[in-house]
Design an enzyme around this catalytic site. Sequence first.
Site, PDB file in Angstrom:
ATOM      1  N   TRP A   1       8.579   2.971   2.659  1.00 32.97           N
ATOM      2  CA  TRP A   1       8.907   3.759   1.468  1.00 32.97           C
ATOM      3  C   TRP A   1       9.645   2.948   0.407  1.00 32.97           C
ATOM      4  CZ3 TRP A   1      14.008   3.154   1.008  1.00 32.97           C
ATOM      5  CH2 TRP A   1      14.733   2.887   2.172  1.00 32.97           C
TER       6      TRP A   1
ATOM      7  N   ARG B   1       0.058  -5.407  -2.119  1.00 29.22           N
ATOM      8  CA  ARG B   1       0.166  -6.707  -1.431  1.00 29.22           C
ATOM      9  C   ARG B   1      -0.780  -6.761  -0.234  1.00 29.22           C
ATOM     10  NH1 ARG B   1       6.168  -8.802   0.160  1.00 29.22           N
ATOM     11  NH2 ARG B   1       5.832  -7.762   2.139  1.00 29.22           N
TER      12      ARG B   1
ATOM     13  N   LYS C   1      -2.084   3.899   5.342  1.00 26.99           N
ATOM     14  CA  LYS C   1      -1.173   5.015   5.634  1.00 26.99           C
ATOM     15  C   LYS C   1       0.184   4.718   5.001  1.00 26.99           C
ATOM     16  CE  LYS C   1       1.953   6.315   8.205  1.00 26.99           C
ATOM     17  NZ  LYS C   1       2.738   7.230   7.363  1.00 26.99           N
TER      18      LYS C   1
ATOM     19  N   GLY D   1       7.352  -2.709   7.764  1.00 20.93           N
ATOM     20  CA  GLY D   1       8.295  -1.669   8.148  1.00 20.93           C
ATOM     21  C   GLY D   1       9.328  -2.244   9.094  1.00 20.93           C
TER      22      GLY D   1
ATOM     23  N   GLU E   1       5.139  -7.568   8.680  1.00 17.91           N
ATOM     24  CA  GLU E   1       6.274  -7.856   7.788  1.00 17.91           C
ATOM     25  C   GLU E   1       7.389  -6.903   8.195  1.00 17.91           C
ATOM     26  OE1 GLU E   1       6.487 -10.232   5.702  1.00 17.91           O
ATOM     27  OE2 GLU E   1       4.412 -10.841   5.347  1.00 17.91           O
TER      28      GLU E   1
ATOM     29  N   CYS F   1      13.968  -5.437   2.238  1.00 17.94           N
ATOM     30  CA  CYS F   1      14.011  -6.310   3.413  1.00 17.94           C
ATOM     31  C   CYS F   1      14.596  -7.670   3.043  1.00 17.94           C
ATOM     32  CB  CYS F   1      12.604  -6.480   3.972  1.00 17.94           C
ATOM     33  SG  CYS F   1      11.464  -7.021   2.699  1.00 17.94           S
TER      34      CYS F   1
ATOM     35  N   GLU G   1      20.515  -4.289   9.662  1.00 14.03           N
ATOM     36  CA  GLU G   1      20.117  -4.153   8.255  1.00 14.03           C
ATOM     37  C   GLU G   1      20.944  -3.039   7.627  1.00 14.03           C
ATOM     38  OE1 GLU G   1      15.712  -3.485   8.546  1.00 14.03           O
ATOM     39  OE2 GLU G   1      15.746  -4.744   6.768  1.00 14.03           O
TER      40      GLU G   1
ATOM     41  N   SER H   1      10.486 -13.200  -4.230  1.00 10.95           N
ATOM     42  CA  SER H   1       9.180 -12.540  -4.237  1.00 10.95           C
ATOM     43  C   SER H   1       8.317 -13.014  -5.398  1.00 10.95           C
ATOM     44  CB  SER H   1       9.367 -11.023  -4.367  1.00 10.95           C
ATOM     45  OG  SER H   1      10.205 -10.573  -3.340  1.00 10.95           O
TER      46      SER H   1
HETATM   47  P1  NAP Z   1       9.526   2.335   9.372  1.00  7.91           P
HETATM   48  O1  NAP Z   1      10.304   3.512   9.836  1.00  7.91           O
HETATM   49  O2  NAP Z   1       9.203   1.280  10.359  1.00  7.91           O
HETATM   50  O3  NAP Z   1       8.197   2.934   8.730  1.00  7.91           O
HETATM   51  C1  NAP Z   1       7.246   2.107   8.115  1.00  7.91           C
HETATM   52  C2  NAP Z   1       5.903   2.772   8.177  1.00  7.91           C
HETATM   53  O4  NAP Z   1       5.538   2.920   9.539  1.00  7.91           O
HETATM   54  C3  NAP Z   1       5.853   4.157   7.563  1.00  7.91           C
HETATM   55  O5  NAP Z   1       4.590   4.344   6.967  1.00  7.91           O
HETATM   56  C4  NAP Z   1       6.001   5.060   8.775  1.00  7.91           C
HETATM   57  O6  NAP Z   1       5.413   6.326   8.606  1.00  7.91           O
HETATM   58  C5  NAP Z   1       5.224   4.277   9.794  1.00  7.91           C
HETATM   59  N1  NAP Z   1       5.582   4.583  11.175  1.00  7.91           N
HETATM   60  C6  NAP Z   1       6.759   5.035  11.664  1.00  7.91           C
HETATM   61  N2  NAP Z   1       6.667   5.177  12.998  1.00  7.91           N
HETATM   62  C7  NAP Z   1       5.413   4.812  13.343  1.00  7.91           C
HETATM   63  C8  NAP Z   1       4.706   4.745  14.572  1.00  7.91           C
HETATM   64  N3  NAP Z   1       5.269   5.083  15.729  1.00  7.91           N
HETATM   65  N4  NAP Z   1       3.436   4.333  14.549  1.00  7.91           N
HETATM   66  C9  NAP Z   1       2.845   3.985  13.386  1.00  7.91           C
HETATM   67  N5  NAP Z   1       3.446   4.030  12.198  1.00  7.91           N
HETATM   68  C10 NAP Z   1       4.725   4.430  12.179  1.00  7.91           C
HETATM   69  O7  NAP Z   1      10.233   1.579   8.170  1.00  7.91           O
HETATM   70  P2  NAP Z   1      10.797   2.199   6.824  1.00  7.91           P
HETATM   71  O8  NAP Z   1      12.082   2.873   7.146  1.00  7.91           O
HETATM   72  O9  NAP Z   1       9.755   2.967   6.114  1.00  7.91           O
HETATM   73  O10 NAP Z   1      11.055   0.875   5.960  1.00  7.91           O
HETATM   74  C11 NAP Z   1      12.190   0.107   6.077  1.00  7.91           C
HETATM   75  C12 NAP Z   1      11.919  -1.108   6.953  1.00  7.91           C
HETATM   76  O11 NAP Z   1      10.854  -1.863   6.395  1.00  7.91           O
HETATM   77  C13 NAP Z   1      13.109  -2.051   6.977  1.00  7.91           C
HETATM   78  O12 NAP Z   1      13.291  -2.513   8.278  1.00  7.91           O
HETATM   79  C14 NAP Z   1      12.660  -3.187   6.056  1.00  7.91           C
HETATM   80  O13 NAP Z   1      13.293  -4.415   6.303  1.00  7.91           O
HETATM   81  C15 NAP Z   1      11.212  -3.235   6.326  1.00  7.91           C
HETATM   82  N6  NAP Z   1      10.509  -3.920   5.226  1.00  7.91           N
HETATM   83  C16 NAP Z   1      10.034  -5.172   5.448  1.00  7.91           C
HETATM   84  C17 NAP Z   1       9.386  -5.843   4.433  1.00  7.91           C
HETATM   85  C18 NAP Z   1       8.849  -7.222   4.662  1.00  7.91           C
HETATM   86  O14 NAP Z   1       8.031  -7.658   3.854  1.00  7.91           O
HETATM   87  N7  NAP Z   1       9.246  -7.935   5.699  1.00  7.91           N
HETATM   88  C19 NAP Z   1       9.218  -5.236   3.187  1.00  7.91           C
HETATM   89  C20 NAP Z   1       9.736  -3.961   2.991  1.00  7.91           C
HETATM   90  C21 NAP Z   1      10.374  -3.304   4.035  1.00  7.91           C
HETATM   91  P3  NAP Z   1       6.307   7.628   8.340  1.00  7.91           P
HETATM   92  O15 NAP Z   1       6.986   7.398   7.044  1.00  7.91           O
HETATM   93  O16 NAP Z   1       5.311   8.721   8.278  1.00  7.91           O
HETATM   94  O17 NAP Z   1       7.255   7.739   9.480  1.00  7.91           O
END
Ligand code: NAP
Length: 484
Positions: A158, A167, A182, A236, A258, A292, A388, A448
């Site tokens: 999000w 990307r 998704k 994520g 990522e 991130c 984090e 970035s």
């Molecule tokens: P998240 O909870 O891991 O969710 C990311 C995505 O995965 C969402 O679309 C989520 O859907 C989905 N998801 C959640 N549980 C899942 C499961 N069991 N199976 C499949 N998909 C699932 O992360 P977030 O809170 O949205 O984002 C923050 C994280 O992203 C931080 O850790 C950040 O560091 C990381 N991030 C990394 C980068 C990079 O390039 N390295 C860039 C940006 C963010 P729902 O929303 O429907 O739960």
Amino acid sequence: MIEDLVTGLSVPTDLWIGGQWRPAADGGRFDVLDPATARPIASVANGTVEDALACVDAADAAAAGWAATPPRQRGEILRRAFELMIEREDEIAELMVRENGKARADALGELRYAAEFFRWFSEEAVRITGEVRTAPAGTNQIMVIRQPIGISFLITPWNFPAAMATRKMGPALAAGCTVLLKPASETPLTALVIADILREAGVPDGVVNVLPSRRSGAVADAVLSDPRVRKLSFTGSTEVGRTLLRTASEQVISCSMELGGNAPLLVLEDADLDVAVEGALLAKMRNAGEACTAANRMYVHRSVADEFTRRLGERMGALSVGPGVDDAAVGPLVNQSSLDKVDELVQDAISEGATVVVGAARGEGDGYFYTPTVLSGVSPTSRILDEEIFGPVAPVVVFDTDEEAVRLANRTEYGLVAYVFTGDLARGLRISEALEAGMVGLNRGVVSDPAAPFGGVKQSGIGREGGHEGLLEYTESKYIAVQW
Ligand code: NAP
């Protein structure tokens, strides 16, 4: 269904499958909230497993045609999508402010960065190279060609609802792959608008499918169990990434991951403090710290620590906090649990002896606001340095030698990005080599760039996005032993 949330922008709220807007198979919907008010702004179709498999069917039906579409044509469609995004940048940024909460300047910055992935990969589409070399025995030629890897399942977070989608979609489409995206449930609207832009730009039906869904686990299990799906690209948390890697192993699916970060930011005693404070502010406060790449831990040489901390505190304390629609510099965090987590980490650090230089308080109103915070004298073993933060909080820790700074910086399971500020370029490069990170910002608070390979080492991920590397993640090498 199209909602009129932002003037001048059609915002679809259904599933995008096979070139049609469809409700969920069971008719289910879920609300999207505005983090600045905690009130719903739209209701979006809640994709089911059946819908997810319909996306795979559509992507499969379109796969051969898209792979055979000339690279120039694929590139021109992406270029058109870039132009359409830029033409509508104010409207899309406004939508991002509404569904994500980010400040307007952050939203506009992200929108332009996101559009650049379409432009960059429109140019890369025609540069998919192979290789021919002579076998060492001289008996034949070793020819290597690159082909689209196949149906790609893209899952985005999000915090950057536009850029994380482009990307992934940019290189996938450039390489000739069809996709199922998704988006995160907090921010599905931006992804749906981008799908509509790709349609308008000329992407054929079924090449792009977008499935908002609150049933992410069940959807991911079903899609990753389908042998037609050959690629998973996930951005994520590391925790969810680990689960997906396990699931993807069943069908031996190629994975680009990522994941989370815990970026250290080092300020050496010879750094230009104006540059270091400006860089730290950028690295910390972009997206209110919900990145991130956010500098999570500031390690500052003892001789400049007081001055750096004072100046950073002044700058952070001067930032306005409020709804992005009111042009505040810092918007709300995305939801209640993020707000609670940030406050918990700050209170924990204070209970372990940290001093509050500025902030350390929840904001006013119904939204999820947190005041920009600087903490000094943070214990090196504090939880806030291990997890984090994902919020506008800068913990400062003092060090005495370069070796100590590098050791502290590397003391984490993450390895996405690190920042170094120094007046001595050679010293900065030596430290950059020693840092366990996929990317280093040297006298810069932002790394970035669509033209650069973005990604992490250790538990921050596998693979790279952007640059030429980003395209290769969506191709498979085929070696042909030729005798002529
Ligand atoms: P998240 O909870 O891991 O969710 C990311 C995505 O995965 C969402 O679309 C989520 O859907 C989905 N998801 C959640 N549980 C899942 C499961 N069991 N199976 C499949 N998909 C699932 O992360 P977030 O809170 O949205 O984002 C923050 C994280 O992203 C931080 O850790 C950040 O560091 C990381 N991030 C990394 C980068 C990079 O390039 N390295 C860039 C940006 C963010 P729902 O929303 O429907 O739960």
